[in-house]
Design a protein around this motif. Structure first.
Motif, PDB file in Angstrom:
ATOM      1  N   ALA A 113       0.669  -1.494  -0.041  1.00  0.00           N
ATOM      2  CA  ALA A 113       0.014   0.247   0.489  1.00  0.00           C
ATOM      3  C   ALA A 113       0.412   0.941   0.100  1.00  0.00           C
ATOM      4  O   ALA A 113       2.312   1.136  -0.156  1.00  0.00           O
ATOM      5  CB  ALA A 113      -0.877  -0.172   1.607  1.00  0.00           C
ATOM      6  N   HIS A 114       0.764   2.081  -0.115  1.00  0.00           N
ATOM      7  CA  HIS A 114       0.995   3.423  -0.486  1.00  0.00           C
ATOM      8  C   HIS A 114       1.076   4.288   0.790  1.00  0.00           C
ATOM      9  O   HIS A 114      -0.741   4.923   1.369  1.00  0.00           O
ATOM     10  CB  HIS A 114       1.247   4.451  -1.819  1.00  0.00           C
ATOM     11  N   ILE A 115       2.075   5.193   1.590  1.00  0.00           N
ATOM     12  CA  ILE A 115       0.851   5.580   2.999  1.00  0.00           C
ATOM     13  C   ILE A 115       1.678   7.162   2.374  1.00  0.00           C
ATOM     14  O   ILE A 115       1.666   8.319   3.460  1.00  0.00           O
ATOM     15  CB  ILE A 115       2.253   4.956   4.093  1.00  0.00           C
ATOM     16  N   GLN A 273      -7.244   9.038   3.336  1.00  0.00           N
ATOM     17  CA  GLN A 273      -7.521   7.884   3.925  1.00  0.00           C
ATOM     18  C   GLN A 273      -7.014   7.300   2.513  1.00  0.00           C
ATOM     19  O   GLN A 273      -6.776   5.518   2.481  1.00  0.00           O
ATOM     20  CB  GLN A 273      -8.937   7.449   4.047  1.00  0.00           C
ATOM     21  N   ASP A 274      -6.913   7.465   1.489  1.00  0.00           N
ATOM     22  CA  ASP A 274      -6.121   7.027   0.414  1.00  0.00           C
ATOM     23  C   ASP A 274      -4.940   7.147   0.289  1.00  0.00           C
ATOM     24  O   ASP A 274      -4.340   8.356   0.449  1.00  0.00           O
ATOM     25  CB  ASP A 274      -6.819   7.858  -0.669  1.00  0.00           C
ATOM     26  N   ASP A 275      -3.790   6.091   1.111  1.00  0.00           N
ATOM     27  CA  ASP A 275      -4.150   5.026   0.627  1.00  0.00           C
ATOM     28  C   ASP A 275      -3.779   4.618   2.042  1.00  0.00           C
ATOM     29  O   ASP A 275      -3.984   3.269   2.468  1.00  0.00           O
ATOM     30  CB  ASP A 275      -3.232   4.164  -0.232  1.00  0.00           C
ATOM     31  N   ARG A 276      -4.267   5.546   3.863  1.00  0.00           N
ATOM     32  CA  ARG A 276      -3.624   4.684   4.343  1.00  0.00           C
ATOM     33  C   ARG A 276      -4.406   3.372   4.982  1.00  0.00           C
ATOM     34  O   ARG A 276      -5.237   3.292   6.575  1.00  0.00           O
ATOM     35  CB  ARG A 276      -3.126   5.865   5.892  1.00  0.00           C
ATOM     36  N   LYS A 303       5.487   8.402  -2.575  1.00  0.00           N
ATOM     37  CA  LYS A 303       5.453   8.734  -3.839  1.00  0.00           C
ATOM     38  C   LYS A 303       4.320   8.567  -4.450  1.00  0.00           C
ATOM     39  O   LYS A 303       4.891   8.510  -6.120  1.00  0.00           O
ATOM     40  CB  LYS A 303       6.510   8.966  -4.801  1.00  0.00           C
ATOM     41  N   GLU A 304       3.321   7.355  -4.756  1.00  0.00           N
ATOM     42  CA  GLU A 304       2.216   6.545  -5.353  1.00  0.00           C
ATOM     43  C   GLU A 304       1.787   7.810  -5.965  1.00  0.00           C
ATOM     44  O   GLU A 304       1.699   7.943  -7.389  1.00  0.00           O
ATOM     45  CB  GLU A 304       1.502   6.034  -4.304  1.00  0.00           C
ATOM     46  N   GLU A 305       0.929   9.092  -5.076  1.00  0.00           N
ATOM     47  CA  GLU A 305       0.641  10.006  -5.703  1.00  0.00           C
ATOM     48  C   GLU A 305       1.041  10.669  -7.111  1.00  0.00           C
ATOM     49  O   GLU A 305       0.688  11.673  -7.264  1.00  0.00           O
ATOM     50  CB  GLU A 305       0.006  10.871  -4.784  1.00  0.00           C
ATOM     51  N   ILE A 306       2.253  10.682  -6.952  1.00  0.00           N
ATOM     52  CA  ILE A 306       3.026  11.830  -8.259  1.00  0.00           C
ATOM     53  C   ILE A 306       3.730  10.640  -8.995  1.00  0.00           C
ATOM     54  O   ILE A 306       4.684  10.620 -10.089  1.00  0.00           O
ATOM     55  CB  ILE A 306       4.013  12.622  -7.263  1.00  0.00           C
ATOM     56  N   ALA A 351      -3.065  -3.485  -2.381  1.00  0.00           N
ATOM     57  CA  ALA A 351      -4.066  -2.479  -1.574  1.00  0.00           C
ATOM     58  C   ALA A 351      -4.103  -1.207  -2.023  1.00  0.00           C
ATOM     59  O   ALA A 351      -3.260  -0.324  -1.692  1.00  0.00           O
ATOM     60  CB  ALA A 351      -3.776  -3.317  -0.110  1.00  0.00           C
ATOM     61  N   ASP A 352      -4.958  -0.893  -2.492  1.00  0.00           N
ATOM     62  CA  ASP A 352      -5.581   0.889  -2.658  1.00  0.00           C
ATOM     63  C   ASP A 352      -7.337   0.676  -2.538  1.00  0.00           C
ATOM     64  O   ASP A 352      -7.706  -0.302  -3.259  1.00  0.00           O
ATOM     65  CB  ASP A 352      -4.274   1.264  -3.523  1.00  0.00           C
ATOM     66  N   VAL A 353      -7.691   2.155  -3.173  1.00  0.00           N
ATOM     67  CA  VAL A 353      -8.578   2.253  -2.428  1.00  0.00           C
ATOM     68  C   VAL A 353      -9.343   2.435  -3.899  1.00  0.00           C
ATOM     69  O   VAL A 353      -8.161   2.803  -4.861  1.00  0.00           O
ATOM     70  CB  VAL A 353      -8.991   4.076  -2.045  1.00  0.00           C
ATOM     71  N   ASN A 354     -10.806   2.450  -3.969  1.00  0.00           N
ATOM     72  CA  ASN A 354     -11.611   2.532  -5.239  1.00  0.00           C
ATOM     73  C   ASN A 354     -12.470   3.590  -5.058  1.00  0.00           C
ATOM     74  O   ASN A 354     -13.147   3.611  -3.890  1.00  0.00           O
ATOM     75  CB  ASN A 354     -11.997   1.377  -5.371  1.00  0.00           C
TER      76      ASN A 354
HETATM   77 MN    MN Z   1      -4.069   5.082  -3.929  1.00  0.00          MN
END
Ligand code: MN
Ligand code: MN
Length: 476
Positions: A113-115, A273-276, A303-306, A351-354
């Motif tokens: 998951a990403h934090i 909460q994305d993605d905690r 750094k997932e968001e970039i 594990a990531d949100v939808n």
């Molecule tokens: Mn995410």
């Protein structure tokens, strides 16, 4: 029962139906879901940045008997079943493992998951004075709708690094007595021109300047008295000068706390909460993973968001290095083919949100292939955009395997993709681990108002996700 027609029975047996998880679980389970979310909310309040999340996970891991990779190397420990270890990467990413009984070459059970989360960063040289106000220049991080970040209370988190290497941690705006910051917006009375603009242009990136102070330093000779006063206060409190901003990482995040949402308290509203949501579930599941057959790994990246870039992002070698370390210290051999074999035999939940269906914005989803709040964890075969580009389309066989695993263990799930075809799209870290040969599927919870300062999840989905993570770690 006796009233059911042949058609009814056929329909029951042949049709795929989703169920509302609240209706399927016992009262005791509901209570457990609520309890689980109390821990979740308090964790979110302590961990609003990737650094803070990593630090909290390290604390929790140490309390649960995990030892660092550095300690393993120092003592040249051979890893045996049941041993727990972790690696903190540049204080922003964390990898954890529980060694399984089976040979590691049979593969790992990985949850990644990403934090990091969308936010607003300070520019390297942010401080300026204008019309008697001190402002901080910013550069936003990740996919935000800029208009959502004005006129809300904001907090400042991060670090200053002084020339000698000393790191000063900053967190202002969380304590009840702390001041808050904010980004202003134009009053409606004078917003004639602004209101005619596109939503993406009503608030601009260069316009996201943080209101930071407004009291002058008492000296007639000084031209920018308010700026000087702020610099003096910063120096008094943290011992820093303006040049220290150059070697800082300061993140502006919403100052509000995680709370229950709804009169029935069925949801959680919080920043990040994305993605905690998924990261927390994975960590809690691993903390309780005792006696696992396959070596279980939790990968928490930055750094997932970039784009999962940088040496703390999923595109870096951070996971590969950790897996290589595990193989070497479990098998006692540096044979690269053992390591490659382990990777190819590994299974992962990315594990990531939808985006859950939002009654206010229904048109963007194909409801037959979308997730709904409260219907359990979301299995997402692929992400990507414009023809699945950038998604790591999971193998049907792996989906079949997981479907059975979850069905056999009472995990309530639903299947979804990321919005209507050609409506937009996005990616996750799935593809980077898939590149190494592992089976990977995107699994997570539905979220409303994703990437906003205040995201919404369902407590039953959060709990179901944690349970699914536990089942996955225990799977053989
Ligand atoms: Mn995410
Ligand atoms: Mn995101």
């Amino acid at each position: 029962m006796e009233n059911k027609t042949k058609g009814h029975l056929l329909e029951e047996n042949l049709s795929y139906k989703t169920v509302n998880a609240w209706e399927k679980v016992s009262e005791e389970e509901k209570e457990k879901a609520f309890q689980f979310c109390e821990g979740y909310k308090s964790f979110l309040n302590r961990a609003k940045t990737e650094r803070e999340f990593a630090r909290e996970v390290e604390d929790l891991a140490r309390k649960n008997g995990f030892i660092s990779v550095e300690e393993v190397m120092r003592d040249n420990t051979r890893l045996t079943p049941g041993m727990k270890l972790y690696r903190l990467v540049k204080k922003k990413a964390v990898l954890l493992a529980v060694v399984g009984k089976k040979p590691v070459t049979e593969g790992l059970n990985i949850i990644g998951a990403h934090i990091d989360a969308p936010r607003i960063d300070l520019k390297p040289n942010p401080l300026y004075e204008d019309t008697g106000l001190v402002m901080l220049k910013t550069h936003y991080y990740g996919g935000i709708k800029k208009y959502q970040w004005v006129t809300i209370p904001l907090a400042l988190h991060g670090v200053f690094t002084k020339p000698g290497g000393e790191v000063i941690n900053i967190s202002i705006g969380e304590g009840d007595e702390d001041p808050r910051f904010t980004i202003t917006d134009l009053l409606p009375h004078l917003a004639q021109d602004q209101m005619q603009k596109k939503m993406s242009e009503g608030i601009t990136g260069e316009g996201l300047n943080l209101l930071f102070g407004h009291m002058p330093y008492n000296d007639e000779k000084v031209s920018e008295k308010v700026r000087l006063n702020i610099l003096k206060l910063l120096n008094d409190r943290y011992g820093i000068t303006e040049e220290d901003f150059i070697s800082s990482e300061l993140e502006i995040v919403p100052a509000f706390k995680a709370v229950d949402i709804g009169f029935d308290r069925s949801m959680v509203g919080a920043y990040g909460q994305d993605d905690r949501a998924c990261a927390y579930g994975a960590v809690m599941a691993l903390m309780e993973a005792e006696g696992v057959e396959r070596t279980s790994v939790c990968v928490l990246t930055d750094k997932e968001e970039i784009g999962s870039v940088g040496n703390t992002g999923a595109q870096s070698t951070l996971f590969e290095n950790f897996a290589a370390f595990l193989c070497r210290h479990i098998t006692g051999s540096s044979d690269n083919s053992l390591f490659r074999c382990c990777l190819e035999n590994s299974r992962m939940l990315s594990a990531d949100v939808n985006p859950g269906v939002d009654p206010n914005f229904e048109g963007v989803q194909d409801k037959r292939n979308a997730s709904f709040m409260g219907k359990g964890i979301v299995l997402q075969k692929y992400t990507g955009s414009r023809g699945k580009v950038g998604g790591s389309d999971a193998n049907a066989e792996y989906l079949g395997y997981l479907r059975k695993l979850f069905n056999d263990n009472g995990i309530i799930w639903q299947s979804a993709e990321l919005g209507k075809v050609d409506q937009g799209g996005g990616g996750t870290i799935a593809q980077y681990v898939a590149n190494l040969g592992a089976e990977v599927l995107d699994v997570g919870v539905p979220v409303l108002s994703m990437h906003s300062p205040f995201e919404i999840t369902s407590k039953i989905d959060l709990y179901m996700n944690y349970k699914a993570n536990r089942v996955f770690y225990m799977s053989v």
